[in-house]
Motif scaffolding. Structure first.
Motif, PDB file in Angstrom:
ATOM      1  N   GLY A 191     182.479 -12.213  44.102  1.00  0.00           N
ATOM      2  CA  GLY A 191     182.971 -12.131  45.339  1.00  0.00           C
ATOM      3  C   GLY A 191     184.689 -11.948  45.395  1.00  0.00           C
ATOM      4  O   GLY A 191     185.196 -12.625  46.453  1.00  0.00           O
ATOM      5  N   CYS A 192     185.153 -11.650  44.314  1.00  0.00           N
ATOM      6  CA  CYS A 192     186.657 -11.470  44.472  1.00  0.00           C
ATOM      7  C   CYS A 192     187.267 -10.584  45.356  1.00  0.00           C
ATOM      8  O   CYS A 192     188.346 -10.532  45.693  1.00  0.00           O
ATOM      9  CB  CYS A 192     187.328 -11.513  43.077  1.00  0.00           C
ATOM     10  N   GLY A 193     186.571  -9.448  45.361  1.00  0.00           N
ATOM     11  CA  GLY A 193     187.122  -8.360  46.227  1.00  0.00           C
ATOM     12  C   GLY A 193     188.006  -7.317  45.547  1.00  0.00           C
ATOM     13  O   GLY A 193     188.472  -6.405  46.276  1.00  0.00           O
ATOM     14  N   ALA A 194     188.351  -7.654  44.171  1.00  0.00           N
ATOM     15  CA  ALA A 194     189.179  -6.731  43.683  1.00  0.00           C
ATOM     16  C   ALA A 194     188.725  -5.259  43.408  1.00  0.00           C
ATOM     17  O   ALA A 194     189.661  -4.498  43.756  1.00  0.00           O
ATOM     18  CB  ALA A 194     189.234  -7.093  42.126  1.00  0.00           C
ATOM     19  N   CYS A 195     187.568  -4.902  43.475  1.00  0.00           N
ATOM     20  CA  CYS A 195     187.090  -3.764  43.456  1.00  0.00           C
ATOM     21  C   CYS A 195     187.314  -2.992  44.613  1.00  0.00           C
ATOM     22  O   CYS A 195     187.821  -1.805  44.908  1.00  0.00           O
ATOM     23  CB  CYS A 195     185.509  -3.682  43.133  1.00  0.00           C
ATOM     24  N   GLY A 196     187.028  -3.362  45.781  1.00  0.00           N
ATOM     25  CA  GLY A 196     187.338  -2.810  47.123  1.00  0.00           C
ATOM     26  C   GLY A 196     188.644  -2.707  47.353  1.00  0.00           C
ATOM     27  O   GLY A 196     189.246  -1.587  48.100  1.00  0.00           O
ATOM     28  N   ARG A 197     189.676  -3.413  46.851  1.00  0.00           N
ATOM     29  CA  ARG A 197     191.023  -3.267  47.137  1.00  0.00           C
ATOM     30  C   ARG A 197     191.621  -2.017  46.297  1.00  0.00           C
ATOM     31  O   ARG A 197     192.568  -1.496  46.603  1.00  0.00           O
ATOM     32  CB  ARG A 197     191.867  -4.606  46.602  1.00  0.00           C
ATOM     33  N   THR A 198     190.870  -1.649  45.289  1.00  0.00           N
ATOM     34  CA  THR A 198     191.384  -0.469  44.553  1.00  0.00           C
ATOM     35  C   THR A 198     190.946   0.646  44.883  1.00  0.00           C
ATOM     36  O   THR A 198     191.201   1.852  44.631  1.00  0.00           O
ATOM     37  CB  THR A 198     191.239  -0.620  42.903  1.00  0.00           C
TER      38      THR A 198
END
Ligand code: SF4
Ligand code: SF4
Length: 87
Positions: free
Chosen positions: A67-74
């Motif tokens: 659930g770090c969200g890194a994928c969505g930010r890229t």
């Protein structure tokens, strides 16, 4: 129901939002999210649409997500859905 929570290094509670799905229609298969994810959650797949092949990313191993969200930010196409997960 309580959601899964974590602790920051200094002990503050935070609630991760896990990657649960990717919009296959808007995904362009660029792979940016794949490179950003350190947990091996995402897999590139292909589907045939008529005579064409379309590449798209999918959440293949949701149980590995932190659930770090890194994928969505890229993601340039805002394809991801994130959700809190109940215990
Ligand atoms: S939220 Fe983090 S761990 Fe989960 S799929 Fe995205 S980059 Fe990977
Ligand atoms: S970054 Fe977005 S558009 Fe690119 S492969 Fe991932 S989900 Fe698809």
């Amino acid at each position: 129901m309580a959601s899964i929570t974590g602790l920051t290094r200094d002990g503050q509670v935070w609630t991760p939002k896990f990657a649960t799905s990717i919009n296959m229609d808007s995904c362009i298969g660029c792979g940016r999210c794949f490179k950003a994810c350190s947990k091996g959650v995402l897999v590139l797949d292909e589907v045939e649409i008529g005579d064409l092949e379309k590449s798209f990313m999918k959440v293949a191993y949701p149980g590995r997500c932190i659930g770090c969200g890194a994928c969505g930010r890229t993601c340039p196409k805002n394809c991801f859905t994130f959700e809190e997960i109940e215990l």
